[in-house]
Design a protein around this motif. Structure first.
Motif: not given
Length: 646
Positions: A505-521, A540-551
């Motif tokens: 997901y995108e937050e404040n112009g930065e890319l964030h990736v969390l491991e699927m099972q553990t949620g670890e960065p 692209i993630l900004q245009e699609e409004n991809v957030t941590v709630e809806d990644p």
């Protein structure tokens, strides 16, 4: 000339020359080997390099690109294959050598080495090039001109083609997916060896066909050397060719060696086509020649879309289709192998071939439009509409939540096959009607070049649909890989390839990736090779409004470097790639529909340019039924065999 002379009495079986059944089983096993290898090639390329059934670990784009080059060269090789038969060896010996080369190619593919992989592909290309354009023509030589059994003979031969294609996807596909890719390649080689044995055993029934022409007959027809020599005396044609050649050479030396060579080849073909047009003295023949060029464009467009079957659609069946069935089958259990979908085309051809042929025959009897160019354009439109179902499949797919249903693929293959039965069987027949007699063989070669170019276009489209991969390097230590990335100790200690799934997901112009099972960065342990591509993903993630709630979801395929110096991987945002595939499917549908409808709207002026080439023509039912054996239709139209396909 052996084929044009009246054949000596031949031994018959079930009312046909025994030689027909020899060619039937030879071609059946050859198609078994070719389509079996075709069914597993791309899946082998994209499979991980470690595990129980290791592949090469390529990206989807890389695999589809190779598939495009391979299928293009298979068709282009038919041109030198025909020339070898006509000028040097005769069809019978050329088919024999082609079979031997094919056995060697499939056998080498069974060796688990990269040199063996590329050498095997090269030998298969050469072998098919020698066998494919010549064995079908030999069928025509088994019958006297005007023999009413010829149509049925080609029908029997045609069944062998599609029977081999149907069975191979099931058998070789199963072996490749479930036992081992190289076992599948080896099985395809065994099948080709069976075909070769049948062919060699049956030589006594083929004495009257496929022999080398006399020197006089070999020297007849257009001279390629003479045409290029005349190009130097033709200012306009020379200027056009020179400009194209300069562009091709620039691409060759400064952009891409493979594409540079392809453009040089296309430039030479263009030069020949220009010289043919200049040489025509009759306006009638010039007009027909223009229509023939349009027919070549229809061929390119058709195969450019249709050949997604072995590439993009094959990968889609493997990764994004829910192949589970509500009951269990022997050997496969309750999940249909992805390769089995490759058998649908041959199965539908067998089921619907006669139905489609009868539809056009009845339409013609009612004096409704049933010209070849109308059939070809209609076939392009119908085939293109099949990609609507693939678009629906892409829309239906939700990464890690819901795969698309199998019926989307089945419906897509159904429309593709109906379109093929309308378009492909009549294409070469129509071209032989339009081609000047002097250049008939040359036009057969150009037809195969157009078919090969269509296959290459299919590869380019499939490669585009996968997008440009984001390459990342792994910078985690062994302990970090096991603790933070939750990898199995054996994977780390054995340095095996692995996949990492996560949420992005995108937050404040930065890319964030969390491991699927553990949620670890995850980004703390990977390094992007190209920062600009990272910024593109953020946008692209900004245009699609991809957030941590809806990644969105990300898949990273990590592959160990050959020198074991570390891991690199392809960072793929699943929703973004699926959206590209969705747009690609719709793009193919829209383009083929517009192109086909445009041709239909121009039908009247185009038919005028043919100057009645199909007027008062009797029904030729075999034209409606042959996918791969079209070249013999030349004989049915009264052309001399010396102008048969090269």
């Amino acid at each position: 000339m052996a084929n044009s002379a009246t054949p000596a009495p031949q031994k018959e079986l079930f009312g046909h020359p025994v030689g027909l059944y020899i060619l039937f089983f030879t071609e059946m096993w050859e198609r078994f080997s070719y389509y079996g290898m075709r069914a597993i090639l791309v899946l082998y390329l994209v499979s991980a390099t470690t595990g129980g059934n290791a592949g090469l670990g390529w990206t989807g784009g890389e695999a589809i690109a190779l598939y495009g080059w391979y299928t293009m060269l298979v068709y282009v090789a038919s041109i030198p294959g025909g020339i070898i038969a006509d000028k040097l060896l005769g069809q019978k010996k050329t088919v024999l050598i082609g079979g031997i080369v094919l056995v060697a190619g499939h056998g080498i593919l069974a060796v688990e080495e990269m040199w063996a992989f590329y050498l095997g592909l090269a030998l298969i290309i050469a072998g098919v090039g020698m066998l494919k354009p010549n064995i079908s023509t030999m069928v025509g030589g088994l019958y006297k001109e005007g023999d009413i059994r010829r149509d049925k003979g080609f029908t029997i031969f045609y069944i062998g083609i599609n029977l081999g294609a149907f069975l191979s996807s099931l058998i070789v596909g199963y072996v490749g997916e479930n036992i081992g890719w190289h076992w599948g390649f080896g099985l395809a080689g065994i099948a080709m060896a069976l075909g070769l044995i049948v062919y060699m055993w049956g030589q006594k029934y083929l004495r009257n066909v496929g022999n080398l022409l006399s020197r006089t007959e070999r020297d007849e027809g257009a001279s390629l050397g003479g045409m290029f020599k005349d190009l130097l005396k033709s200012p306009l044609q020379l200027v056009i060719t020179s400009i194209l050649m300069l562009g091709s050479l620039y691409y060759l030396f400064f952009e891409s060696l493979p594409y540079g060579l392809l453009y040089i080849f296309l430039t030479l073909v263009t030069a020949l086509m220009l010289m043919v047009y200049k040489d025509l003295t009759s306006q009638v023949m010039k007009d027909r020649y223009v229509v023939m060029i349009l027919s070549f464009l229809l061929v390119v467009v058709f195969w450019g879309a249709f050949e997604q079957a072995g590439g993009l659609m094959n990968i889609y069946a493997l990764d994004k289709t829910d192949r589970r069935i509500p009951f269990s089958l022997p050997l496969i259990g309750n999940e249909v192998p992805a390769t089995w979908f490759q058998s649908l085309n041959a199965l539908f051809i067998i089921i619907f071939g006669v139905i489609v042929a009868n539809f056009w025959a009845r339409r013609k009897l009612k004096s409704k439009e049933a010209s070849s160019i109308f059939k070809m354009a209609t076939g392009v439109v119908i085939m293109g509409l099949g990609f609507i179902f693939m678009a629906m499949a892409a829309k239906n797919y939700v990464p890690y939540e819901h795969k698309s249903a199998m019926f989307w693929l089945v419906l897509a293959y159904l429309l593709h096959t109906i379109g093929e039965l309308c378009s492909s069987p009549v294409a070469l027949s129509f071209i032989t009607k339009l081609a000047p007699v002097k250049y008939a063989s040359l036009m057969m070669g150009v037809y195969f070049a157009a078919t090969g170019l269509g296959n290459k276009v299919a590869g380019v489209i499939g490669e585009f649909s996968q997008g440009e991969p984001m390459v990342v390097n792994l910078v985690a230590s062994d302990s970090e890989m096991t603790q933070n990335l939750q990898l199995n100790d054996s994977v780390v200690s054995n340095q095996e390839d692995f996949r990492l799934a996560g949420e992005v997901y995108e937050e404040n112009g930065e890319l964030h990736v969390l491991e699927m099972q553990t949620g670890e960065p995850v980004l703390d342990y990977i390094q992007f090779k190209n920062k600009e591509r990272t910024n593109e993903v953020v946008e692209i993630l900004q245009e699609e409004n991809v957030t941590v709630e809806d990644p969105y979801h990300v898949l990273i395929d990590f592959k160990q470097a050959e020198d074991r110096s570390g891991y690199s991987g392809n960072f793929v945002v699943e929703e973004v790639q699926t959206d590209m595939e969705y747009k690609t499917f719709w793009g193919i549908t829209i383009f083929t529909a517009i192109f086909g409808i445009l041709v239909i709207l121009l039908l009247k002026p185009l038919k005028r340019l043919t100057h009645g080439v199909e007027d008062n023509e009797g029904d030729l039912p075999q034209q409606e039924k042959f996918e791969l054996g079209d070249e013999e239709i030349i004989n049915e139209e009264g052309n001399n065999n010396k102008n048969r396909k090269r």
